[in-house]
Write a protein that holds these residues in place. Structure first.
Motif, mmCIF file in Angstrom:
data_model
loop_
_atom_site.group_PDB
_atom_site.id
_atom_site.type_symbol
_atom_site.label_atom_id
_atom_site.label_comp_id
_atom_site.label_asym_id
_atom_site.label_seq_id
_atom_site.Cartn_x
_atom_site.Cartn_y
_atom_site.Cartn_z
ATOM 1 N N LYS A 56 4.152 39.854 23.341
ATOM 2 C CA LYS A 56 4.076 39.706 21.885
ATOM 3 C C LYS A 56 3.909 38.252 21.459
ATOM 4 O O LYS A 56 3.155 37.957 20.551
ATOM 5 C CB LYS A 56 5.320 40.309 21.215
ATOM 6 C CG LYS A 56 5.455 41.816 21.419
ATOM 7 C CD LYS A 56 4.230 42.558 20.923
ATOM 8 C CE LYS A 56 4.275 44.025 21.293
ATOM 9 N NZ LYS A 56 3.023 44.730 20.915
ATOM 10 N N TYR B 289 -0.824 41.728 20.871
ATOM 11 C CA TYR B 289 0.125 40.657 20.611
ATOM 12 C C TYR B 289 -0.136 40.060 19.232
ATOM 13 O O TYR B 289 -1.170 40.310 18.604
ATOM 14 C CB TYR B 289 0.067 39.591 21.702
ATOM 15 C CG TYR B 289 -1.316 39.131 22.077
ATOM 16 C CD1 TYR B 289 -1.873 38.001 21.510
ATOM 17 C CD2 TYR B 289 -2.063 39.849 23.017
ATOM 18 C CE1 TYR B 289 -3.142 37.580 21.853
ATOM 19 C CE2 TYR B 289 -3.336 39.431 23.369
ATOM 20 C CZ TYR B 289 -3.869 38.298 22.784
ATOM 21 O OH TYR B 289 -5.135 37.904 23.124
ATOM 22 N N ARG B 290 0.793 39.267 18.768
ATOM 23 C CA ARG B 290 0.827 38.823 17.378
ATOM 24 C C ARG B 290 -0.410 38.018 16.971
ATOM 25 O O ARG B 290 -0.912 38.144 15.859
ATOM 26 C CB ARG B 290 2.082 37.984 17.142
ATOM 27 C CG ARG B 290 2.356 37.656 15.685
ATOM 28 C CD ARG B 290 3.557 36.724 15.561
ATOM 29 N NE ARG B 290 4.738 37.264 16.226
ATOM 30 C CZ ARG B 290 5.557 38.146 15.676
ATOM 31 N NH1 ARG B 290 5.324 38.598 14.449
ATOM 32 N NH2 ARG B 290 6.611 38.592 16.351
ATOM 33 N N GLU C 51 5.937 45.032 16.590
ATOM 34 C CA GLU C 51 6.835 44.496 17.616
ATOM 35 C C GLU C 51 7.186 45.561 18.649
ATOM 36 O O GLU C 51 7.239 45.289 19.847
ATOM 37 C CB GLU C 51 8.112 43.975 16.968
ATOM 38 C CG GLU C 51 7.950 42.663 16.221
ATOM 39 C CD GLU C 51 7.949 41.457 17.152
ATOM 40 O OE1 GLU C 51 8.075 41.649 18.375
ATOM 41 O OE2 GLU C 51 7.816 40.337 16.642
ATOM 42 N N HIS C 52 7.431 46.773 18.167
ATOM 43 C CA HIS C 52 7.845 47.855 19.059
ATOM 44 C C HIS C 52 6.979 49.086 18.773
ATOM 45 O O HIS C 52 7.395 49.983 18.034
ATOM 46 C CB HIS C 52 9.323 48.168 18.876
ATOM 47 C CG HIS C 52 10.219 46.980 19.037
ATOM 48 N ND1 HIS C 52 10.461 46.393 20.259
ATOM 49 C CD2 HIS C 52 10.916 46.246 18.113
ATOM 50 C CE1 HIS C 52 11.267 45.359 20.098
ATOM 51 N NE2 HIS C 52 11.561 45.245 18.814
#
Length: 511
Positions: free
Chosen positions: A177, A55-56, A45-46
């Protein structure tokens, strides 16, 4: 004493760099600024500042047989196109199998790499690192830079008049994300590379409307090719490379032109890195993604495109690529217009000693992992003193843009490196000694195992891996066993004879 090699970055390139050093009896030390391996492919995430980010939902655009390391096939039950979590699982298997983790110093940043005073004679480097607030200097005989080219975002705000007056939000694709921040909004995605296409599709699932802005259009390829095979295993063959001029401008054009964006392409197919996306044509034809030309200017609440149309928008995603940056190299290399002069995209040509190499700083028409691995095999042999550099350059032949300064054709570039290492497959010899293998090498996908059939680093299981690669492609798709139909087609003798003649022709062309 074994020569010491500093490896900067613990991603896919850093892992195969460690292994290549060990194979040549060099002593590697890999510096990874984060807490884990994986580099670009480890989702967070960070992410740490300066580390590549994804991205996810990201899924790789090259299939498992084409992207694997040359002596470590991806498990047969893994999907052909892997989610980033599966790629990380594969990397962990690789690292464990070859015992690579003990050579990595995690949470250690490289601050400076500089020549030693006696560099002209020794080729040695001083590497200054920082861990837990403490700096440490060490001497290395060679350096492999494995940081890739997806770290520093290129955000060309000066090219978009009025952007400073825009009241909505804008981000670079590196910072995207998930779709949460774009629900029920009108969104412009700028750029039609793989990231731009992926994000336009994903955001369109929840946004009120997505506009995809592109200057030159794009050629869109599906991941799935004929008979359900991955498209890269169909296109990336030695036969196709041999017939490239005919293939790329007619057969390939015909197969993908129906998916060309409504904005006409200003270049021929494969003159620029194609965009791989199965869903974009469906989102375009359903109106969820509207293709627009380049942006002329922004207002406080809208954009005006070069065709004069105006659209109200709430958010912008800049999928505008990345900037090459190596601040730790203290002027040893110069980046000009996103280009670095590198011999075969690996070695800075002006150094007195070839002891600095860049790994994975390339954008192939194909998978990058096998290229990084072969670059490492070549570089470490030069570090070891087993071979010299060739005086020839391999130059790219693509449309001029900042995103394509490091683009190469997969097979020609791999063969160029393989010739340096002494591992390029000899089709004529294979035809005379092992016709079954020769047929698969010439007409099947040019998988990385081909570069383990002979020469330094030969892998005894390479032949088996090549002959069983189609089984591994099909395996994850087999949900039930089916008896082969009695009328199932087989390769007629005529085509086998034609194949043999073609192998001879290809062999003479390559040698």
């Amino acid at each position: 004493m074994a020569k010491r090699v500093a490896i900067i970055g613990g991603g896919s390139s850093g892992l195969c760099a460690i292994k290549a050093c060990l194979q040549e009896s060099l002593e590697p030390t890999c510096f990874e600024r984060s807490w884990d391996i994986g580099g670009l492919w480890r989702f967070e995430e960070h992410p740490e500042e300066g580390r590549a980010s994804i991205y996810r939902s990201v899924i790789i655009n090259t299939s498992k047989e084409m992207m694997c390391f040359s002596d470590f096939p991806v498990p047969e039950d893994f999907p052909n196109y892997m989610h980033s979590s599966k790629i990380m699982e594969y990397f962990r298997m690789y690292a464990q199998h070859f015992d690579l983790l003990r050579h990595i110093r995690f949470r250690t940043s490289v601050c400076r790499v500089s020549k030693r005073p006696d560099f002209a004679a020794t080729g040695q480097w001083e590497v200054v690192t920082e861990s837990e607030g403490k700096q440490e200097a060490a001497i290395f005989d060679a350096v492999l830079v494995c940081t890739g080219h997806h770290t520093e975002a290129h955000l060309p705000l000066s090219s978009f008049p009025g952007i400073n007056n825009f009241k909505g939000n804008y981000i670079h694709s590196r910072d995207y994300k998930d779709t949460q921040d774009f629900t029920d909004k009108r969104v412009v995605v700028i750029g039609i590379g793989n990231s731009g296409a992926d994000l336009a599709v994903e955001i369109s699932q929840t946004a009120k409307q997505v506009f995809l802005s592109t200057r030159r259009g794009a050629w869109i390829f599906n991941r799935v090719g004929p008979h359900g095979y991955p498209i890269d295993t169909i296109l990336t063959t030695r036969t196709n490379a041999f017939l490239k001029n005919l293939l790329s401008q007619s057969m390939v054009s015909n197969s993908v032109e129906k998916h060309t964006l409504m904005a006409p392409c200003t270049f021929r197919v494969l003159d620029q890195h194609p965009t791989i996306n199965d869903d974009l044509p469906n989102r375009i034809i359903s109106g969820r993604v509207l293709v627009k030309p380049n942006i002329q200017e922004f207002t406080e609440t809208s954009v005006i495109f070069e065709d004069g149309t105006r659209e109200d928008i709430d958010a912008v995603v800049f999928a505008t690529g990345y900037v090459f940056s190596f601040p730790f190299l203290e002027g040893c290399v110069k980046v000009v217009e996103n280009q670095i002069p590198l011999y075969k995209f690996v070695f800075p040509p002006d150094l007195e000693k070839p002891t600095l190499a860049f790994i994975g700083l390339i954008q192939p028409l194909g998978a990058i992992m096998p290229i990084s691995e072969l670059q490492c095999r070549w570089a470490t042999r030069i570090f070891k003193g087993k071979q010299d550099k060739s005086p020839l350059w391999l130059r790219p032949k693509y449309v001029k843009s900042r995103q394509h300064t490091i683009q190469v054709d997969y097979i020609p570039y791999m063969d160029e490196l393989a010739s340096q290492v002494g591992v390029k497959p000899n089709l004529l010899t294979l035809f005379l000694t092992d016709p079954k293998l020769a047929l698969e090498v010439a007409f099947g996908p040019c998988t990385p195992y081909q570069y383990r059939l002979r020469g330094p680093g030969k892998w005894d299981s390479a032949r088996e891996a090549i002959l069983t690669q189609r089984q591994r492609i099909i395996k994850p798709l087999q949900t039930r066993l089916m008896e082969e139909h009695p009328s199932a087609p087989t390769m007629p003798l005529f085509f086998k004879l034609v194949g043999a003649v073609a192998i001879l022709a290809i062999g003479f062309a390559y040698f």
